[in-house]
Design a protein around this motif. Structure first.
Motif, mmCIF file in Angstrom:
data_model
loop_
_atom_site.group_PDB
_atom_site.id
_atom_site.type_symbol
_atom_site.label_atom_id
_atom_site.label_comp_id
_atom_site.label_asym_id
_atom_site.label_seq_id
_atom_site.Cartn_x
_atom_site.Cartn_y
_atom_site.Cartn_z
ATOM 1 N N GLU A 35 0.549 0.652 6.271
ATOM 2 C CA GLU A 35 1.303 -0.050 6.913
ATOM 3 C C GLU A 35 0.939 -1.167 5.593
ATOM 4 N N PRO A 86 1.266 -7.573 7.262
ATOM 5 C CA PRO A 86 1.025 -6.499 8.280
ATOM 6 C C PRO A 86 0.903 -6.533 9.910
ATOM 7 N N LYS A 87 0.911 -5.797 10.405
ATOM 8 C CA LYS A 87 0.192 -5.984 12.361
ATOM 9 C C LYS A 87 -1.121 -7.392 12.187
ATOM 10 N N MET A 88 -1.561 -7.070 11.393
ATOM 11 C CA MET A 88 -3.020 -7.583 12.096
ATOM 12 C C MET A 88 -3.163 -8.737 11.415
ATOM 13 N N ARG A 140 -7.793 2.530 7.699
ATOM 14 C CA ARG A 140 -7.288 2.386 9.570
ATOM 15 C C ARG A 140 -5.748 1.129 8.464
ATOM 16 N N ASN A 141 -5.609 0.827 7.809
ATOM 17 C CA ASN A 141 -4.823 -0.363 7.573
ATOM 18 C C ASN A 141 -3.338 0.100 6.756
ATOM 19 N N ASN A 180 -7.506 -5.202 15.806
ATOM 20 C CA ASN A 180 -7.340 -5.266 14.421
ATOM 21 C C ASN A 180 -8.035 -5.134 12.870
#
Length: 405
Positions: A207, A40-42, A203-204, A192
């Motif tokens: 993803e 994931p992006k974070m 929020r995440n 993030n």
């Protein structure tokens, strides 16, 4: 479709010429992209990001592009020897796997994958103070040499305990990191909502669900945390961890006298990481260190410092042969490694690149990262006209005028 046919079809999708997908990754830049797709992006930003506006982070890499080679032609380079000597012993490559903390957040067994890969190749693995596995756990799986990263934190009992544990684990060296009197703001993590252990929030959530293998990996087993500080530095977010370090461990009163005391106590190799100025380099040498690691913490601490590579020529000129010198930060290819060695480095330390390897493919991913560096080092030696790393010198490169010592 039979099971055997299915296996054959699946294999053909991930292999070509007998090689797996990870074995075909052509460069460290491509490994980074594969890692980015896997987490994931974070999580990717936690590894990839730097402090503040990431000015130093960018220059660590881009400044290598300002160094140019002066190759030799018609030289017999039919054999190449990329081995290096430092730390009192010979190594097959001039690279060290430097300290990186909490690598288990990327999945694929985190630090354990890197320790095993380094051991197979006879390369140094540096245990991070903030490792997601304890010193003892890493020692159990290590097949090669270990170094241990240490901070001069305010709590002397914690520092003393870590030194004792490093000695029991037979670490060959301590790497004292001096550029973290407190933790800097890493804006990507704050934006993030990065947490330790990673939390799935509204929020995440979407993803995270698109990365099922990663999600299953990090939610199995014990919660991810700072295993060298169980019961001491456990927090529930990147911010709370920073607050704990800054309030409880941060030592704003550390001086060179503390380094002298550590030198008296530690009988093996002692390296100091986070040196950028001639003044600090000379102070470190006068305290009896065995080597300095030119580093700005990968651009993750004080933003807007000079790139590590731009500081290397002046520092090498200042210390000469009084101690070993290593470069850390922005090294993304074998070409970069050779440039650093031409400037006088005995070896380089790697951080993000081996972590990207873990994220992309675990132990095999780190294997491929090391292979890429080895292949590119050999190719650069051939094209530069050298068969042994000892032949490298400052005449083989052209530096920016302002870098000249």
């Amino acid at each position: 479709m039979s099971l055997e046919t299915y296996k054959l079809l699946a294999s053909s999708l991930f292999k070509r010429d007998g090689k797996s997908k990870i074995e075909q990754v052509p460069s460290i830049a491509d490994m980074r992209l594969m890692a980015k797709r896997n987490v994931p992006k974070m999580i990717f930003d936690f590894v990839d990001g730097g402090a503040g506006h990431e000015i130093t982070l960018r220059h660590n890499e881009s400044d290598f592009q300002r160094v140019f080679f002066n190759p030799r032609s018609l030289v017999d380079v039919s054999k190449q020897d990329p081995s290096a000597h430092f730390g009192g012993r010979d190594f097959p490559l001039p690279i060290i796997l430097g300290p990186a903390g909490l690598v288990r957040v990327v999945g694929n067994k985190g630090e354990v994958s890197a320790v095993k890969s380094a051991g197979k190749r006879g390369l140094v693995y540096t245990i991070s103070t903030s490792s997601s596995y304890s010193i003892e756990d890493i020692k159990q799986v290590a097949q090669g040499p270990l170094w241990f990263q240490l901070y001069l934190w305010r709590n002397k009992e914690i520092v003393d305990g870590l030194i004792e544990r490093a000695a029991k684990a037979e670490c060959d060296a301590i790497v004292l990191t001096i550029d973290v009197p407190l933790n800097a703001n890493r804006l990507r993590d704050l934006r993030n909502g990065m947490s330790i252990p990673p939390k799935i929030t509204f929020r995440n959530a979407f993803e995270a669900m698109t990365k099922p293998r990663w999600l299953m990996d990090i939610t199995s087993g014990d919660p991810i945390g700072f295993r060298n500080f169980v019961g001491i530095a456990e927090g529930n977010s990147a911010l709370s961890h920073s607050e704990f370090i800054n309030k409880e461990l941060s030592n704003l009163s550390a001086t060179w006298e503390d380094l002298k005391k550590l030198r008296e106590r530690w009988p093996k190799k002692l390296y100091i990481k986070g040196i950028l100025t001639v003044e600090d380099a000379l102070n470190a040498v006068n305290c009896g260190v065995d080597g300095i690691i030119v580093s700005n913490h990968g651009g993750r601490q004080l933003d807007s410092t000079k790139s590590a590579v731009s500081c290397l020529p002046a520092l090498k000129a200042a210390v000469g042969d009084r101690c070993e010198i290593f470069l850390d930060g922005g090294i993304r290819s074998g070409v970069d490694v050779i440039k650093a060695l031409c400037m006088g480095a005995d070896a380089v330390t790697l951080g993000r690149s081996w972590v990207w390897g873990v994220a992309a493919g675990g132990e095999k991913g780190v294997d491929r990262v090391i292979d890429i560096y080895q292949e590119e080092i050999r190719q650069t030696m051939i094209l530069l006209g050298v068969s042994n790393l000892s032949e490298l010198n400052e005449k083989m490169i052209t530096l920016p005028a302002e870098w000249q010592p």
